[in-house]
Design a protein around this motif. Structure first.
Motif, PDB file in Angstrom:
ATOM      1  N   LEU A   1     -13.191  21.454  15.859  1.00 46.21           N
ATOM      2  CA  LEU A   1     -12.712  20.778  14.645  1.00 46.21           C
ATOM      3  C   LEU A   1     -11.244  21.110  14.360  1.00 46.21           C
ATOM      4  N   HIS A   2     -10.832  22.330  14.690  1.00 44.54           N
ATOM      5  CA  HIS A   2      -9.426  22.721  14.513  1.00 44.54           C
ATOM      6  C   HIS A   2      -8.529  21.863  15.411  1.00 44.54           C
ATOM      7  N   PHE A   3      -8.968  21.636  16.648  1.00 45.44           N
ATOM      8  CA  PHE A   3      -8.214  20.765  17.559  1.00 45.44           C
ATOM      9  C   PHE A   3      -8.212  19.315  17.077  1.00 45.44           C
ATOM     10  N   VAL A   4      -9.320  18.871  16.515  1.00 50.18           N
ATOM     11  CA  VAL A   4      -9.378  17.512  15.960  1.00 50.18           C
ATOM     12  C   VAL A   4      -8.366  17.381  14.823  1.00 50.18           C
ATOM     13  N   GLY A   5      -8.301  18.384  13.952  1.00 47.60           N
ATOM     14  CA  GLY A   5      -7.310  18.378  12.863  1.00 47.60           C
ATOM     15  C   GLY A   5      -5.888  18.343  13.395  1.00 47.60           C
ATOM     16  N   LEU A   6      -5.626  19.095  14.449  1.00 44.79           N
ATOM     17  CA  LEU A   6      -4.308  19.073  15.074  1.00 44.79           C
ATOM     18  C   LEU A   6      -3.989  17.687  15.608  1.00 44.79           C
TER      19      LEU A   6
ATOM     20  N   LEU B   1      -5.579  19.268   6.070  1.00 46.06           N
ATOM     21  CA  LEU B   1      -6.692  19.965   5.409  1.00 46.06           C
ATOM     22  C   LEU B   1      -7.689  20.505   6.421  1.00 46.06           C
ATOM     23  N   THR B   2      -7.968  19.724   7.458  1.00 48.87           N
ATOM     24  CA  THR B   2      -8.891  20.169   8.502  1.00 48.87           C
ATOM     25  C   THR B   2      -8.343  21.408   9.195  1.00 48.87           C
ATOM     26  N   GLN B   3      -7.066  21.393   9.521  1.00 50.44           N
ATOM     27  CA  GLN B   3      -6.432  22.548  10.159  1.00 50.44           C
ATOM     28  C   GLN B   3      -6.507  23.787   9.277  1.00 50.44           C
ATOM     29  N   LEU B   4      -6.172  23.629   8.011  1.00 51.98           N
ATOM     30  CA  LEU B   4      -6.155  24.758   7.092  1.00 51.98           C
ATOM     31  C   LEU B   4      -7.556  25.345   6.902  1.00 51.98           C
ATOM     32  N   ILE B   5      -8.519  24.494   6.631  1.00 58.38           N
ATOM     33  CA  ILE B   5      -9.880  24.967   6.355  1.00 58.38           C
ATOM     34  C   ILE B   5     -10.528  25.570   7.603  1.00 58.38           C
ATOM     35  N   THR B   6     -10.420  24.885   8.729  1.00 58.63           N
ATOM     36  CA  THR B   6     -11.045  25.424   9.943  1.00 58.63           C
ATOM     37  C   THR B   6     -10.352  26.695  10.409  1.00 58.63           C
ATOM     38  N   GLY B   7      -9.039  26.775  10.213  1.00 58.45           N
ATOM     39  CA  GLY B   7      -8.316  28.004  10.565  1.00 58.45           C
ATOM     40  C   GLY B   7      -8.806  29.193   9.754  1.00 58.45           C
ATOM     41  N   LEU B   8      -8.954  28.990   8.447  1.00 53.66           N
ATOM     42  CA  LEU B   8      -9.465  30.063   7.591  1.00 53.66           C
ATOM     43  C   LEU B   8     -10.892  30.449   7.982  1.00 53.66           C
ATOM     44  N   LEU B   9     -11.726  29.451   8.252  1.00 52.74           N
ATOM     45  CA  LEU B   9     -13.112  29.734   8.650  1.00 52.74           C
ATOM     46  C   LEU B   9     -13.187  30.422  10.008  1.00 52.74           C
ATOM     47  N   LEU B  10     -12.288  30.072  10.922  1.00 55.95           N
ATOM     48  CA  LEU B  10     -12.257  30.738  12.221  1.00 55.95           C
ATOM     49  C   LEU B  10     -11.936  32.218  12.070  1.00 55.95           C
ATOM     50  N   VAL B  11     -10.930  32.516  11.265  1.00 56.92           N
ATOM     51  CA  VAL B  11     -10.566  33.917  11.042  1.00 56.92           C
ATOM     52  C   VAL B  11     -11.741  34.653  10.396  1.00 56.92           C
ATOM     53  N   ALA B  12     -12.390  34.016   9.422  1.00 57.70           N
ATOM     54  CA  ALA B  12     -13.527  34.651   8.749  1.00 57.70           C
ATOM     55  C   ALA B  12     -14.667  34.934   9.719  1.00 57.70           C
ATOM     56  N   THR B  13     -15.005  33.968  10.581  1.00 61.88           N
ATOM     57  CA  THR B  13     -16.115  34.186  11.520  1.00 61.88           C
ATOM     58  C   THR B  13     -15.773  35.251  12.554  1.00 61.88           C
ATOM     59  N   ILE B  14     -14.527  35.302  12.981  1.00 60.95           N
ATOM     60  CA  ILE B  14     -14.122  36.324  13.953  1.00 60.95           C
ATOM     61  C   ILE B  14     -14.168  37.707  13.305  1.00 60.95           C
ATOM     62  N   GLU B  15     -13.698  37.802  12.065  1.00 65.82           N
ATOM     63  CA  GLU B  15     -13.729  39.084  11.367  1.00 65.82           C
ATOM     64  C   GLU B  15     -15.161  39.527  11.071  1.00 65.82           C
ATOM     65  N   MET B  16     -16.012  38.595  10.647  1.00 62.84           N
ATOM     66  CA  MET B  16     -17.404  38.947  10.341  1.00 62.84           C
ATOM     67  C   MET B  16     -18.163  39.356  11.599  1.00 62.84           C
ATOM     68  N   GLY B  17     -17.901  38.651  12.675  1.00 62.18           N
ATOM     69  CA  GLY B  17     -18.588  38.962  13.922  1.00 62.18           C
ATOM     70  C   GLY B  17     -17.975  40.129  14.662  1.00 62.18           C
ATOM     71  N   ASP B  18     -16.786  40.565  14.214  1.00 62.82           N
ATOM     72  CA  ASP B  18     -16.070  41.665  14.857  1.00 62.82           C
ATOM     73  C   ASP B  18     -15.972  41.443  16.371  1.00 62.82           C
TER      74      ASP B  18
ATOM     75  N   ILE C   1       2.655  28.560   7.907  1.00 60.77           N
ATOM     76  CA  ILE C   1       3.041  27.253   8.434  1.00 60.77           C
ATOM     77  C   ILE C   1       2.029  26.188   7.996  1.00 60.77           C
ATOM     78  N   ALA C   2       0.745  26.495   8.086  1.00 64.86           N
ATOM     79  CA  ALA C   2      -0.289  25.524   7.692  1.00 64.86           C
ATOM     80  C   ALA C   2      -0.196  25.185   6.209  1.00 64.86           C
ATOM     81  N   VAL C   3       0.088  26.169   5.380  1.00 62.35           N
ATOM     82  CA  VAL C   3       0.230  25.919   3.944  1.00 62.35           C
ATOM     83  C   VAL C   3       1.462  25.051   3.688  1.00 62.35           C
ATOM     84  N   LEU C   4       2.570  25.330   4.373  1.00 61.76           N
ATOM     85  CA  LEU C   4       3.782  24.512   4.215  1.00 61.76           C
ATOM     86  C   LEU C   4       3.512  23.059   4.603  1.00 61.76           C
ATOM     87  N   ILE C   5       2.830  22.856   5.708  1.00 60.85           N
ATOM     88  CA  ILE C   5       2.490  21.500   6.152  1.00 60.85           C
ATOM     89  C   ILE C   5       1.629  20.807   5.098  1.00 60.85           C
TER      90      ILE C   5
END
Length: 118
Positions: free
Chosen positions: A11-16, A46-63, A78-82
């Motif tokens: 989904l992050h790539f789709v947003g890109l 919006l897709t980039q921003l949301i999926t990016g945040l969720l990716l970081v969250a899942t990586i951190e939660m899964g360690d 950069i994503a927020v500026l865009i």
């Protein structure tokens, strides 16, 4: 958790694709002074921003592995500026050419940071 991460990456790539594709469609119009922020650019940002945040969250939660927090911070900035640019200029017809070029340039910069920053 791994399936969720894979879906989020896709989904992050789709947003890109949406964001960069929307910009590239507008390049000719920008040259004529008629460029606009099209709906697909808003959805892509919006897709980039949301999926990016969720990716970081899942990586951190899964360690799964250690994230470079500086890299994530730069990509988030950069994503927020865009996202701010697409929302501020979405109703301007035509949008300032500098804003459209900034959206395209920042999108490319985010890809470069993602790929080249090790």
């Amino acid at each position: 958790m791994d399936i969720l991460r894979i879906i989020l990456v896709i989904l992050h790539f789709v947003g890109l694709s949406m964001l960069l594709g929307g910009f590239l469609v507008q390049v000719r119009a920008i040259g004529q002074g008629k460029g606009t922020v099209v709906r697909v650019m808003i959805d892509g940002a919006l897709t980039q921003l949301i999926t990016g945040l969720l990716l970081v969250a899942t990586i951190e939660m899964g360690d799964l592995y250690d994230l470079d927090n500086w890299k994530i911070a730069v990509k988030l900035l950069i994503a927020v500026l865009i996202t701010v640019l697409v929302f501020v200029y979405r109703k301007k017809d035509p949008a300032p050419s500098w804003a459209l070029w900034a959206i395209g340039g920042l999108t490319l910069a985010n890809v470069i940071v993602a790929v080249a920053w090790r």
